[in-house]
Write a protein that holds these residues in place. Sequence first.
Motif, PDB file in Angstrom:
ATOM      1  N   ARG A   1     -10.728   2.581  -5.357  1.00 12.26           N
ATOM      2  CA  ARG A   1     -11.635   1.591  -4.764  1.00 12.26           C
ATOM      3  C   ARG A   1     -11.334   0.190  -5.313  1.00 12.26           C
ATOM      4  NH1 ARG A   1     -15.085   5.957  -4.743  1.00 12.26           N
ATOM      5  NH2 ARG A   1     -15.856   5.595  -6.842  1.00 12.26           N
ATOM      6  N   ASP A   2     -11.045   0.121  -6.608  1.00 19.92           N
ATOM      7  CA  ASP A   2     -10.726  -1.154  -7.236  1.00 19.92           C
ATOM      8  C   ASP A   2      -9.446  -1.754  -6.649  1.00 19.92           C
ATOM      9  OD1 ASP A   2     -11.001  -3.264  -9.286  1.00 19.92           O
ATOM     10  OD2 ASP A   2      -9.166  -2.347 -10.087  1.00 19.92           O
ATOM     11  N   LEU A   3      -8.414  -0.931  -6.499  1.00 22.12           N
ATOM     12  CA  LEU A   3      -7.158  -1.434  -5.959  1.00 22.12           C
ATOM     13  C   LEU A   3      -7.320  -1.841  -4.495  1.00 22.12           C
ATOM     14  CD1 LEU A   3      -4.277  -2.190  -6.262  1.00 22.12           C
ATOM     15  CD2 LEU A   3      -3.622   0.191  -5.969  1.00 22.12           C
ATOM     16  N   ARG A   4      -8.043  -1.057  -3.759  1.00 24.34           N
ATOM     17  CA  ARG A   4      -8.316  -1.404  -2.346  1.00 24.34           C
ATOM     18  C   ARG A   4      -9.024  -2.761  -2.282  1.00 24.34           C
ATOM     19  NH1 ARG A   4      -8.946   0.268   2.745  1.00 24.34           N
ATOM     20  NH2 ARG A   4     -10.921   0.465   3.780  1.00 24.34           N
ATOM     21  N   ALA A   5     -10.034  -2.954  -3.122  1.00 24.86           N
ATOM     22  CA  ALA A   5     -10.769  -4.225  -3.153  1.00 24.86           C
ATOM     23  C   ALA A   5      -9.860  -5.376  -3.577  1.00 24.86           C
ATOM     24  CB  ALA A   5     -11.968  -4.110  -4.089  1.00 24.86           C
ATOM     25  N   ARG A   6      -8.952  -5.142  -4.518  1.00 21.12           N
ATOM     26  CA  ARG A   6      -8.023  -6.192  -4.952  1.00 21.12           C
ATOM     27  C   ARG A   6      -7.090  -6.601  -3.812  1.00 21.12           C
ATOM     28  NH1 ARG A   6      -5.430  -3.617  -9.874  1.00 21.12           N
ATOM     29  NH2 ARG A   6      -3.686  -4.946  -9.312  1.00 21.12           N
ATOM     30  N   LEU A   7      -6.646  -5.632  -3.028  1.00 21.69           N
ATOM     31  CA  LEU A   7      -5.776  -5.940  -1.894  1.00 21.69           C
ATOM     32  C   LEU A   7      -6.518  -6.781  -0.857  1.00 21.69           C
ATOM     33  CD1 LEU A   7      -4.029  -2.479  -1.573  1.00 21.69           C
ATOM     34  CD2 LEU A   7      -2.878  -4.648  -2.108  1.00 21.69           C
ATOM     35  N   VAL A   8      -7.751  -6.413  -0.570  1.00 22.91           N
ATOM     36  CA  VAL A   8      -8.549  -7.195   0.387  1.00 22.91           C
ATOM     37  C   VAL A   8      -8.800  -8.589  -0.172  1.00 22.91           C
ATOM     38  CG1 VAL A   8     -10.778  -7.357   1.575  1.00 22.91           C
ATOM     39  CG2 VAL A   8      -9.581  -5.148   1.461  1.00 22.91           C
ATOM     40  N   ALA A   9      -9.157  -8.679  -1.446  1.00 21.25           N
ATOM     41  CA  ALA A   9      -9.403  -9.985  -2.070  1.00 21.25           C
ATOM     42  C   ALA A   9      -8.145 -10.861  -2.020  1.00 21.25           C
ATOM     43  CB  ALA A   9      -9.875  -9.808  -3.513  1.00 21.25           C
TER      44      ALA A   9
ATOM     45  N   GLU B   1      -4.743  -2.393   9.592  1.00 17.10           N
ATOM     46  CA  GLU B   1      -5.952  -1.921   8.911  1.00 17.10           C
ATOM     47  C   GLU B   1      -6.305  -2.823   7.723  1.00 17.10           C
ATOM     48  OE1 GLU B   1      -6.396   2.366   8.322  1.00 17.10           O
ATOM     49  OE2 GLU B   1      -4.893   2.619   9.907  1.00 17.10           O
ATOM     50  N   LEU B   2      -5.303  -3.286   7.016  1.00 12.97           N
ATOM     51  CA  LEU B   2      -5.556  -4.223   5.918  1.00 12.97           C
ATOM     52  C   LEU B   2      -6.060  -5.555   6.465  1.00 12.97           C
ATOM     53  CD1 LEU B   2      -5.570  -5.145   3.000  1.00 12.97           C
ATOM     54  CD2 LEU B   2      -3.082  -5.397   3.122  1.00 12.97           C
ATOM     55  N   LEU B   3      -5.445  -6.054   7.532  1.00 10.78           N
ATOM     56  CA  LEU B   3      -5.910  -7.300   8.139  1.00 10.78           C
ATOM     57  C   LEU B   3      -7.346  -7.157   8.652  1.00 10.78           C
ATOM     58  CD1 LEU B   3      -2.756  -8.542  10.105  1.00 10.78           C
ATOM     59  CD2 LEU B   3      -3.517  -9.156   7.800  1.00 10.78           C
ATOM     60  N   ALA B   4      -7.663  -5.988   9.211  1.00 10.13           N
ATOM     61  CA  ALA B   4      -9.023  -5.751   9.701  1.00 10.13           C
ATOM     62  C   ALA B   4     -10.030  -5.765   8.552  1.00 10.13           C
ATOM     63  CB  ALA B   4      -9.089  -4.427  10.456  1.00 10.13           C
ATOM     64  N   ALA B   5      -9.642  -5.238   7.400  1.00  6.86           N
ATOM     65  CA  ALA B   5     -10.543  -5.267   6.239  1.00  6.86           C
ATOM     66  C   ALA B   5     -10.791  -6.700   5.783  1.00  6.86           C
ATOM     67  CB  ALA B   5      -9.959  -4.434   5.096  1.00  6.86           C
ATOM     68  N   VAL B   6      -9.768  -7.528   5.843  1.00  4.68           N
ATOM     69  CA  VAL B   6      -9.919  -8.944   5.497  1.00  4.68           C
ATOM     70  C   VAL B   6     -10.819  -9.627   6.535  1.00  4.68           C
ATOM     71  CG1 VAL B   6      -8.684 -11.152   5.249  1.00  4.68           C
ATOM     72  CG2 VAL B   6      -7.713  -9.048   4.276  1.00  4.68           C
ATOM     73  N   ALA B   7     -10.565  -9.358   7.812  1.00  4.08           N
ATOM     74  CA  ALA B   7     -11.371  -9.955   8.880  1.00  4.08           C
ATOM     75  C   ALA B   7     -12.825  -9.490   8.800  1.00  4.08           C
ATOM     76  CB  ALA B   7     -10.788  -9.608  10.244  1.00  4.08           C
ATOM     77  N   ARG B   8     -13.059  -8.245   8.430  1.00  6.78           N
ATOM     78  CA  ARG B   8     -14.426  -7.728   8.309  1.00  6.78           C
ATOM     79  C   ARG B   8     -15.213  -8.557   7.291  1.00  6.78           C
ATOM     80  NH1 ARG B   8     -13.182  -3.047   7.229  1.00  6.78           N
ATOM     81  NH2 ARG B   8     -13.124  -2.257   9.345  1.00  6.78           N
ATOM     82  N   HIS B   9     -14.542  -8.938   6.219  1.00  5.21           N
ATOM     83  CA  HIS B   9     -15.175  -9.806   5.223  1.00  5.21           C
ATOM     84  C   HIS B   9     -15.595 -11.129   5.880  1.00  5.21           C
ATOM     85  CE1 HIS B   9     -15.898 -11.783   1.376  1.00  5.21           C
ATOM     86  NE2 HIS B   9     -15.213 -12.807   1.871  1.00  5.21           N
ATOM     87  N   GLY B  10     -14.707 -11.706   6.681  1.00  8.67           N
ATOM     88  CA  GLY B  10     -15.027 -12.952   7.376  1.00  8.67           C
ATOM     89  C   GLY B  10     -16.190 -12.793   8.334  1.00  8.67           C
TER      90      GLY B  10
END
Length: 196
Positions: A6-14, A53-62
């Motif tokens: 979870r931490d690494l996933r969050a770091r990638l999104v960040a 999927e990674l871009l979508a996680a970034v966009a979800r934050h936006g």
Amino acid sequence: MTEQDRDLRARLVAAGIELVTEEGVHALGLREIARRAGVSHGAPRRYFPTHRELLAAVARHGFGRLTDSMAGADALAATTGADPRSRIEALARAYLGFAAANPGMFELMFRHDLLEGSGSDLRRSTLPLFLTFVGLVAEVHPQSDDPTAATAALWANLHGLAQLRTWGSLQLATGDDGLEPLLRAALDAHLGPAAR
């Protein structure tokens, strides 16, 4: 998924959020995101099977930040007793303000060519906000046969203003970057003139 995962996933999104904020959509390559997150270039694939999927996680934050901003603007307008048209104006200003403050994120959020097929349903995240707009437009125009279409037209107009300002096209066409007269014109065109 473990705490470390979870931490690494969050770091990638960040890292993706940081990149899109600083450099724009064009900088969101998997290798650069991995480098920024301090992991091997293959690590993102372990947590995000596709780049989309990674871009979508970034966009979800936006989308979350945009929704919070607009919901806050609407709540403030509602608590001051604003009429539906004034609430729509507050929502429009929040939308345009978010776009101006976050041009890279704003572009990514609406680049469905980059996000389509990500397995993420980003559109659902903004549907409640859009339905708030629809309800307010229906209150302004109770005789409207299709407040959803009227709201979509207004949103398209606002989105166009935001994008044209980001690209510098408004300055070229109007001589300055000021959105106030254009925002008033868009609201008047879609909602009728404001009561003065």
